[in-house]
Design a protein around this motif. Structure first.
Motif, PDB file in Angstrom:
ATOM      1  N   PRO A   1      40.087  38.386  40.329  1.00 27.94           N
ATOM      2  CA  PRO A   1      40.005  39.604  39.519  1.00 27.94           C
ATOM      3  C   PRO A   1      39.163  39.351  38.271  1.00 27.94           C
ATOM      4  CG  PRO A   1      42.136  38.547  39.254  1.00 27.94           C
ATOM      5  CD  PRO A   1      41.431  37.799  40.332  1.00 27.94           C
ATOM      6  N   ASN A   2      38.674  40.422  37.673  1.00 28.66           N
ATOM      7  CA  ASN A   2      37.836  40.248  36.472  1.00 28.66           C
ATOM      8  C   ASN A   2      38.080  41.369  35.469  1.00 28.66           C
ATOM      9  OD1 ASN A   2      36.717  42.280  37.983  1.00 28.66           O
ATOM     10  ND2 ASN A   2      34.600  41.646  37.706  1.00 28.66           N
ATOM     11  N   HIS A   3      39.349  41.637  35.205  1.00 28.15           N
ATOM     12  CA  HIS A   3      39.671  42.778  34.350  1.00 28.15           C
ATOM     13  C   HIS A   3      39.803  42.431  32.863  1.00 28.15           C
ATOM     14  CE1 HIS A   3      43.373  40.939  35.822  1.00 28.15           C
ATOM     15  NE2 HIS A   3      43.908  41.288  34.679  1.00 28.15           N
TER      16      HIS A   3
ATOM     17  N   SER B   1      57.203  33.357  38.027  1.00 32.24           N
ATOM     18  CA  SER B   1      57.676  33.970  39.282  1.00 32.24           C
ATOM     19  C   SER B   1      56.633  34.777  40.037  1.00 32.24           C
ATOM     20  CB  SER B   1      58.884  34.864  38.989  1.00 32.24           C
ATOM     21  OG  SER B   1      58.537  35.818  38.020  1.00 32.24           O
ATOM     22  N   ILE B   2      55.451  34.931  39.474  1.00 31.99           N
ATOM     23  CA  ILE B   2      54.431  35.732  40.172  1.00 31.99           C
ATOM     24  C   ILE B   2      53.030  35.144  40.028  1.00 31.99           C
ATOM     25  CG2 ILE B   2      55.704  37.913  39.847  1.00 31.99           C
ATOM     26  CD1 ILE B   2      52.831  38.120  37.853  1.00 31.99           C
ATOM     27  N   ILE B   3      52.146  35.563  40.953  1.00 36.84           N
ATOM     28  CA  ILE B   3      50.705  35.374  40.777  1.00 36.84           C
ATOM     29  C   ILE B   3      50.120  36.776  40.810  1.00 36.84           C
ATOM     30  CG2 ILE B   3      48.583  34.450  41.774  1.00 36.84           C
ATOM     31  CD1 ILE B   3      50.303  32.242  43.070  1.00 36.84           C
ATOM     32  N   ALA B   4      49.250  37.077  39.839  1.00 32.11           N
ATOM     33  CA  ALA B   4      48.752  38.446  39.709  1.00 32.11           C
ATOM     34  C   ALA B   4      47.297  38.573  40.142  1.00 32.11           C
ATOM     35  CB  ALA B   4      48.911  38.907  38.264  1.00 32.11           C
ATOM     36  N   GLY B   5      46.922  39.829  40.425  1.00 31.28           N
ATOM     37  CA  GLY B   5      45.547  40.139  40.790  1.00 31.28           C
ATOM     38  C   GLY B   5      44.904  41.051  39.764  1.00 31.28           C
ATOM     39  N   TYR B   6      44.090  42.004  40.242  1.00 32.07           N
ATOM     40  CA  TYR B   6      43.373  42.903  39.338  1.00 32.07           C
ATOM     41  C   TYR B   6      44.355  43.749  38.532  1.00 32.07           C
ATOM     42  CZ  TYR B   6      39.660  45.900  37.638  1.00 32.07           C
ATOM     43  OH  TYR B   6      38.777  46.578  36.820  1.00 32.07           O
TER      44      TYR B   6
ATOM     45  N   THR C   1      40.102  36.304  33.036  1.00 35.85           N
ATOM     46  CA  THR C   1      39.888  36.388  34.485  1.00 35.85           C
ATOM     47  C   THR C   1      38.390  36.435  34.801  1.00 35.85           C
ATOM     48  OG1 THR C   1      40.220  38.783  34.382  1.00 35.85           O
ATOM     49  CG2 THR C   1      42.103  37.453  35.068  1.00 35.85           C
ATOM     50  N   ASN C   2      37.606  37.012  33.884  1.00 38.92           N
ATOM     51  CA  ASN C   2      36.167  37.071  34.124  1.00 38.92           C
ATOM     52  C   ASN C   2      35.561  35.663  34.188  1.00 38.92           C
ATOM     53  OD1 ASN C   2      33.790  38.730  34.483  1.00 38.92           O
ATOM     54  ND2 ASN C   2      33.140  37.975  32.479  1.00 38.92           N
ATOM     55  N   TYR C   3      36.061  34.755  33.355  1.00 42.71           N
ATOM     56  CA  TYR C   3      35.586  33.366  33.420  1.00 42.71           C
ATOM     57  C   TYR C   3      35.944  32.740  34.771  1.00 42.71           C
ATOM     58  CZ  TYR C   3      33.511  32.296  28.925  1.00 42.71           C
ATOM     59  OH  TYR C   3      32.633  32.220  27.869  1.00 42.71           O
TER      60      TYR C   3
ATOM     61  N   ALA D   1      34.496  30.827  56.865  1.00 40.38           N
ATOM     62  CA  ALA D   1      34.559  32.283  56.739  1.00 40.38           C
ATOM     63  C   ALA D   1      35.249  32.560  55.411  1.00 40.38           C
ATOM     64  CB  ALA D   1      35.359  32.864  57.884  1.00 40.38           C
ATOM     65  N   ILE D   2      34.686  33.460  54.636  1.00 34.93           N
ATOM     66  CA  ILE D   2      35.226  33.675  53.284  1.00 34.93           C
ATOM     67  C   ILE D   2      35.755  35.095  53.124  1.00 34.93           C
ATOM     68  CG2 ILE D   2      34.658  33.709  50.820  1.00 34.93           C
ATOM     69  CD1 ILE D   2      32.382  31.623  51.767  1.00 34.93           C
ATOM     70  N   MET D   3      37.003  35.186  52.729  1.00 31.43           N
ATOM     71  CA  MET D   3      37.602  36.465  52.386  1.00 31.43           C
ATOM     72  C   MET D   3      37.627  36.537  50.874  1.00 31.43           C
ATOM     73  SD  MET D   3      40.499  35.991  55.188  1.00 31.43           S
ATOM     74  CE  MET D   3      39.731  34.551  55.911  1.00 31.43           C
ATOM     75  N   ASP D   4      36.651  37.220  50.308  1.00 32.51           N
ATOM     76  CA  ASP D   4      36.463  37.220  48.861  1.00 32.51           C
ATOM     77  C   ASP D   4      37.072  38.475  48.251  1.00 32.51           C
ATOM     78  OD1 ASP D   4      35.620  36.834  46.292  1.00 32.51           O
ATOM     79  OD2 ASP D   4      33.482  37.119  46.700  1.00 32.51           O
ATOM     80  N   LEU D   5      38.268  38.339  47.733  1.00 30.19           N
ATOM     81  CA  LEU D   5      38.956  39.472  47.104  1.00 30.19           C
ATOM     82  C   LEU D   5      38.599  39.481  45.618  1.00 30.19           C
ATOM     83  CD1 LEU D   5      40.405  39.263  49.826  1.00 30.19           C
ATOM     84  CD2 LEU D   5      42.521  39.808  48.673  1.00 30.19           C
ATOM     85  N   TYR D   6      37.394  39.988  45.326  1.00 33.04           N
ATOM     86  CA  TYR D   6      36.900  39.983  43.947  1.00 33.04           C
ATOM     87  C   TYR D   6      37.172  41.327  43.285  1.00 33.04           C
ATOM     88  CZ  TYR D   6      33.022  42.524  46.052  1.00 33.04           C
ATOM     89  OH  TYR D   6      32.266  43.442  46.738  1.00 33.04           O
TER      90      TYR D   6
END
Lengths: 223, 85
Positions: A16-18, A77-82, A22-24, A42-47
């Motif tokens: 994520p880059n919000h 307890s968590i890993i976060a995304g965008y 995260t942008n770094y 094979a790359i699954m890029d969840l950007y």
């Protein structure tokens, strides 16, 4: 007929880059993606906004990547995304989506509690992460070009050695050791008269990252 | 321990003891960080001035920054920093 999904030579990465932090990680992860491509993964890029829970679960179910590399914020307890959407928490672990995966989480504190749950309950093969907050320095003016920020490089380059070593076929233990060894090398240099200003001020963060980086699960796990 | 010493010692969330003397050391170290460098930790970025405010306020972020600096100083003075795991 029950569909058989084979674990393949693939990497799933969230970046994520919000916000500035995260942008770094978003930019510095590009180096890992480049190497994965060269290695034929094979790359699954969840950007960006793709780093969300639905997309993550869908990719894991359908493509069954063996290596998961998370970048973003986290807690015990968590890993976060965008936008700090929760990607990994106890409920996801229960679905056995992480079974036999090798996981590196470049996010704060996720190793503190989650790591044990993921390895014992989620049956992940191996998990590398941080018990406390992951830290690094940045220099003003490099927000749009983080890869040129030599202050950030001091910490982010050796942390990249974890996924790179795993992609090159090393065990989780070797990947963990390799990055720690490189961080120590930089730490020792930061204590010497040859150290740059950025290295000197990064030293406490480097030491903290070294101390808090842990490996749980099977140290011999490979992808 | 007398009352003055008790007042001088505070424990962070993780039990690390931070005396006022140690806190002052942390403040000096942070003041030495150039103003164009930022500390990225716990999902946020802090300028040198912002980090100093957090440390002085002894909030969660400030205590974390202080702990990192103090652990570094302790390991440096004890020689532990030069040991491999």
């Amino acid at each position: 007929m029950e569909k058989f999904i084979r674990m393949n030579k693939s990497l799933l990465i969230t970046r994520p880059n919000h916000d500035p932090t995260t942008n770094y990680l978003y930019y510095w992860s590009k180096i890992v993606i480049k190497i994965a491509k060269e290695k034929g993964f094979a790359i699954m890029d969840l950007y960006g906004k793709k780093a969300n829970k639905d997309t993550l679960e869908s990719y894991i179910r359908l493509r069954n990547p063996k290596f998961l590399f998370f970048n973003g914020h986290g807690s015990a307890s968590i890993i976060a995304g965008y936008d700090d959407e929760i990607l990994i928490e106890d409920s996801l672990v229960c679905k056995s989506l992480l079974c036999d995966k090798t996981i590196y989480s470049r996010s704060c504190k996720s190793a503190a509690v989650l790591e044990k749950i993921m390895v014992t309950k989620g049956k992940a093969a191996a998990f590398i992460g941080y018990i406390k907050n992951f830290g690094f320095l940045t220099r003003n003016g490099f927000e749009t070009k983080p890869l040129e920020d030599t202050a950030a490089r001091i910490v982010l380059e050796p942390s990249n050695l974890i996924p790179i070593a795993i992609l090159k076929g090393n065990t989780a233990q070797e990947a963990n050791d390799r990055s720690k060894s490189e961080m120590r090398k930089i730490l020792f240099k930061s204590l010497s008269s040859e150290a740059s200003e950025e290295e000197r001020h990064s030293a406490p963060l480097l030491l903290s990252n070294i101390s808090n980086q842990v490996l749980l699960g099977n140290p011999k796990a490979t992808i | 321990m007398n009352n003055k010493n008790k007042e001088n010692r505070k424990q962070t969330e993780r039990g690390q003891e931070i005396t006022q003397e140690l806190k002052q050391l942390v403040v000096w170290r942070l003041k030495a960080i150039p103003s164009d460098l930022k500390i990225s930790i716990g999902g946020n970025q802090f300028s040198q001035k912002e980090a100093l405010v957090h440390v002085k306020n002894e909030d969660e972020v400030g205590n974390e920054i202080a702990e990192i600096q103090i652990q570094f100083l302790r390991d440096l003075t004890s020689g532990k920093i030069y040991q491999n795991e």
